[in-house]
Design a protein around this motif. Structure first.
Motif, PDB file in Angstrom:
ATOM      1  N   ILE A  24      96.535  69.803  78.693  1.00  0.00           N
ATOM      2  CA  ILE A  24      97.769  69.018  78.673  1.00  0.00           C
ATOM      3  C   ILE A  24      98.798  69.711  77.779  1.00  0.00           C
ATOM      4  O   ILE A  24      98.500  70.145  76.687  1.00  0.00           O
ATOM      5  CB  ILE A  24      97.504  67.593  78.171  1.00  0.00           C
ATOM      6  N   GLY A  25      99.990  69.786  78.254  1.00  0.00           N
ATOM      7  CA  GLY A  25     101.073  70.344  77.462  1.00  0.00           C
ATOM      8  C   GLY A  25     101.221  71.843  77.545  1.00  0.00           C
ATOM      9  O   GLY A  25     102.181  72.389  77.000  1.00  0.00           O
ATOM     10  N   MET A  81     102.815  78.090  70.594  1.00  0.00           N
ATOM     11  CA  MET A  81     102.070  77.425  71.625  1.00  0.00           C
ATOM     12  C   MET A  81     100.702  78.086  71.710  1.00  0.00           C
ATOM     13  O   MET A  81     100.577  79.292  71.666  1.00  0.00           O
ATOM     14  CB  MET A  81     102.813  77.534  72.952  1.00  0.00           C
ATOM     15  N   SER A  82      99.686  77.289  71.845  1.00  0.00           N
ATOM     16  CA  SER A  82      98.342  77.850  71.930  1.00  0.00           C
ATOM     17  C   SER A  82      98.004  78.174  73.380  1.00  0.00           C
ATOM     18  O   SER A  82      98.564  77.612  74.307  1.00  0.00           O
ATOM     19  CB  SER A  82      97.338  76.861  71.358  1.00  0.00           C
ATOM     20  N   GLY A  83      97.056  79.060  73.540  1.00  0.00           N
ATOM     21  CA  GLY A  83      96.625  79.452  74.866  1.00  0.00           C
ATOM     22  C   GLY A  83      95.577  78.502  75.413  1.00  0.00           C
ATOM     23  O   GLY A  83      95.350  77.427  74.860  1.00  0.00           O
ATOM     24  N   PRO A  84      94.952  78.900  76.491  1.00  0.00           N
ATOM     25  CA  PRO A  84      93.916  78.051  77.082  1.00  0.00           C
ATOM     26  C   PRO A  84      92.712  77.948  76.152  1.00  0.00           C
ATOM     27  O   PRO A  84      92.528  78.777  75.263  1.00  0.00           O
ATOM     28  CB  PRO A  84      93.557  78.786  78.371  1.00  0.00           C
ATOM     29  N   LEU A  97     107.660  72.136  72.949  1.00  0.00           N
ATOM     30  CA  LEU A  97     107.637  70.982  72.071  1.00  0.00           C
ATOM     31  C   LEU A  97     108.790  71.066  71.082  1.00  0.00           C
ATOM     32  O   LEU A  97     109.074  72.134  70.542  1.00  0.00           O
ATOM     33  CB  LEU A  97     106.302  70.904  71.325  1.00  0.00           C
ATOM     34  N   ASP A  98     109.436  69.959  70.858  1.00  0.00           N
ATOM     35  CA  ASP A  98     110.562  69.892  69.942  1.00  0.00           C
ATOM     36  C   ASP A  98     110.052  69.467  68.566  1.00  0.00           C
ATOM     37  O   ASP A  98     109.673  68.311  68.378  1.00  0.00           O
ATOM     38  CB  ASP A  98     111.586  68.889  70.468  1.00  0.00           C
ATOM     39  N   PRO A  99     110.006  70.376  67.588  1.00  0.00           N
ATOM     40  CA  PRO A  99     109.470  70.048  66.268  1.00  0.00           C
ATOM     41  C   PRO A  99     110.194  68.881  65.591  1.00  0.00           C
ATOM     42  O   PRO A  99     109.580  68.077  64.908  1.00  0.00           O
ATOM     43  CB  PRO A  99     109.650  71.330  65.460  1.00  0.00           C
TER      44      PRO A  99
END
Length: 63
Positions: free
Chosen positions: A24-25, A1-4, A30-32
């Motif tokens: 968003i998100g 997951m990426s940061g801000p 997230l389900d790959p």
């Protein structure tokens, strides 16, 4: 997951009204496998998802 988003572009995102889109998100898992399934069903030429039940188009109202 990426940061801000980077602080270097935060003001630009806010000025253009895209700050909320950049976030968003965040915090969502997230389900790959699900993402892969949607990618496999995307039809680029028609801009639709081809699903077993029928074809679906994503519009701006869906966003």
């Amino acid at each position: 997951m990426s940061g801000p988003p980077s602080p270097l572009i935060e003001n630009y995102l806010r000025e253009t009204g895209f700050w909320h889109l950049a976030n968003i998100g965040r915090g969502c898992k997230l389900d790959p496998k699900l993402i892969s399934a949607f990618i496999e069903r995307w039809r680029l030429k028609k801009h639709i998802f081809h699903l077993p039940c029928e074809e679906r188009t994503i519009t701006l109202e869906d966003m």
